[in-house]
Design an enzyme around this catalytic site. Structure first.
Site, mmCIF file in Angstrom:
data_model
loop_
_atom_site.group_PDB
_atom_site.id
_atom_site.type_symbol
_atom_site.label_atom_id
_atom_site.label_comp_id
_atom_site.label_asym_id
_atom_site.label_seq_id
_atom_site.Cartn_x
_atom_site.Cartn_y
_atom_site.Cartn_z
ATOM 1 N N SER A 1 2.597 3.267 4.925
ATOM 2 C CA SER A 1 1.321 2.768 5.421
ATOM 3 C C SER A 1 0.936 1.579 4.558
ATOM 4 O O SER A 1 1.570 1.313 3.541
ATOM 5 C CB SER A 1 0.248 3.849 5.322
ATOM 6 N N LYS A 2 -0.094 0.875 4.995
ATOM 7 C CA LYS A 2 -0.489 -0.342 4.254
ATOM 8 C C LYS A 2 -0.658 -0.046 2.764
ATOM 9 O O LYS A 2 -0.282 -0.839 1.914
ATOM 10 C CB LYS A 2 -1.799 -0.896 4.812
ATOM 11 N N ARG A 3 -1.250 1.116 2.471
ATOM 12 C CA ARG A 3 -1.486 1.415 1.063
ATOM 13 C C ARG A 3 -0.269 2.031 0.386
ATOM 14 O O ARG A 3 -0.203 2.088 -0.825
ATOM 15 C CB ARG A 3 -2.700 2.335 0.918
#
Ligand code: GLU
Length: 472
Positions: free
Chosen positions: A256-258
């Site tokens: 995921s983006k994080r």
């Protein structure tokens, strides 16, 4: 080559321009590229941009920039054309509609006038009656009912007639798989608004572009039987499907983006070596039989073997990625590395000429994992305020001894090291008492790289000036 002059192996990377290219997607691009190059085939870039609402304006340009940075050059694509264009899916919609009409005429497809609510009600009723829920109630619509729906102003979707019974399809890693046509249901190929579905557009384009191998994430495996059905209905041989395990975030779970899904261009900006990133993407999927890990792009091309693809979901490991980046930095020729370092800036105030930079690249490359580390590394050695003054006559004597030895030595790290050792033997002080003042004079610090290498990088005149305070 086939008899019509086109390569037998044709792979494609078909991203949707909905954001920047992250490492998971880049891995699919890398495998398709490596395999195409290994087979002397063609690598096609197709932009699957039919979902207009999710497209981002710079999506296509960012993807192309990221592929170029990784060295994954495409033979055909929206920016360079080719014999099977256009390569933006949105520009092929008329062709999708034409093929859907063909399937309607050949009886492989039918018109379905159901509204969303009707389909839901049909599903619920089928499940309650223990019947397969996926087929359309309009598979065998009478002309009269069709006319009535038309008169009501309904627009039909076009759906493929899925056969009952097992549908077999093949994946290179998993072998022959099978799903019951009743479980699959009748795949929609053209929506009521005239837009093609992903499965249809993608399959139609793969056929028209003569794609021979589809290498992609295993997340697309459930789409495959539908795509195989579409191929068969269109009278085409399905491509060879190769579904590779999913790349997971560090510690497991979805990227995921994080968590690990940083874009390829972020890795570029952080200073990772592109060949190291490509090497890493490749290692996520397969490994050489002899266990070799560090491989240049040409070695990856020569070595890729679809039969050695791993079966387990790999986890992203930035530490390994950094290590590989460092390995590729140290294999780089000094000229090329110096150019890369310059690209990152941060060196302008150090007053280095090209020769200085080449010597520094030669000896300090292996101290860095990232190209961005060159700035601080070189600053610590060349930085204007680095040279320290000797504290005592004894220290001055040490510096003079070394300066005399180095003044005569061939300017190579090994020879400088040898000359330094010889000077130490002639000195009353040893060990830290000898090297401490030397290091402080050369760099103004108490710790740092090998002193002979520091001297080599600084060059003869800078070095002697720092040791004796005089211009040589
Ligand atoms: N546009 C699709 C995606 O980005 C392509 C999938 C495929 O390779 O068929 O997931």
């Amino acid at each position: 080559m086939t008899c019509d002059g086109f390569s037998v192996v044709r792979t494609r990377f078909a991203p949707s321009p909905t954001g920047s290219l992250h490492l998971g997607n880049a891995r699919a691009a890398a495998l398709n590229w490596l395999f195409a190059r290994n087979q002397r085939g063609a690598f096609v870039l197709r932009i699957d941009d039919t979902d207009q609402e999710r497209n981002v304006p710079s999506g296509e340009a960012d993807i192309i920039e990221a592929l170029q940075w990784l060295g994954l050059d495409h033979d055909e694509g929206p920016d360079r054309g080719g014999a099977f264009g256009p390569y933006r899916q949105s520009e092929r919609i008329e062709r999708h509609r034409e093929l859907a009409r063909q399937l309607l005429e050949s009886g492989h497809a039918f018109l379905c006038y159901c509204t969303r609510d009707e389909l839901q009600a049909h599903r619920a009723a089928a499940i309650a009656a223990d019947q397969p829920p996926g087929h359309s109630p309009h598979r065998d619509l009478s002309d009269e009912r069709r006319r009535r729906f038309e008169a009501e102003g309904r627009s039909p979707a076009i759906r493929l007639r899925a056969p009952g019974g097992p549908i077999e399809y093949r994946d290179r890693l998993k072998g022959v798989l099978s799903i019951d046509g009743d479980d699959l249901g009748d795949p929609t190929i053209l929506r009521a608004d005239g837009t093609p579905t992903y499965n249809f557009a993608s399959t139609a384009d793969d056929i028209d572009m003569r794609i021979s191998h589809v290498i992609r994430g295993v997340g697309h495996l459930p789409n495959t039987p539908k795509q195989v059905l579409i191929c068969r209905a269109l009278g085409a041989q399905p491509p060879e499907f190769v579904h590779v395990p999913t790349v997971l975030a560090p510690g497991g779970g979805k990227l995921s983006k994080r968590r690990g899904a940083a874009s390829v261009l972020d890795y570029r900006d952080r200073g990772f070596h592109p060949a190291g990133v490509l090497n890493y993407l490749s290692l996520l999927s397969w490994s050489a039989a002899d266990g070799t890990e560090v491989m240049a792009p040409g070695e990856l091309i020569a070595g890729i073997d679809l039969d050695r693809l791993g079966a387990h979901d790999p986890e992203l490991d930035e530490n390994k990625l950094g290590w590989l980046s460092g390995q590729h930095i140290r294999q780089e020729a000094p000229e090329a590395l110096a150019a890369m370092w310059r690209g990152f800036g941060g060196l302008d105030d150090l007053g280095l000429d090209e020769d200085d930079l080449l010597r520094a690249a030669e000896v300090f490359a292996r101290r860095t994992r990232l190209l961005t580390e060159a700035g601080p590394e070189l600053e610590a050695v060349f930085g204007a305020g680095s040279a320290g003054c000797p504290d005592s006559a004894g220290e001055r004597e040490v510096l003079q001894l070394v300066a005399d030895a180095w003044a005569e030595a061939p300017w190579r790290p090994a020879e400088l090291k040898q000359a330094m050792r010889t000077a130490m033997k002639a000195s009353p002080v040893r060990g830290r008492g000898f090297f401490g003042p030397l290091r402080r004079a050369l760099t103004g610090r108490d710790e740092g790289p090998d002193l002979a290498e520091v001297a080599y990088a600084l060059g003869r005149s800078r070095t002697l000036r720092r040791l004796t305070g005089k211009r040589s």
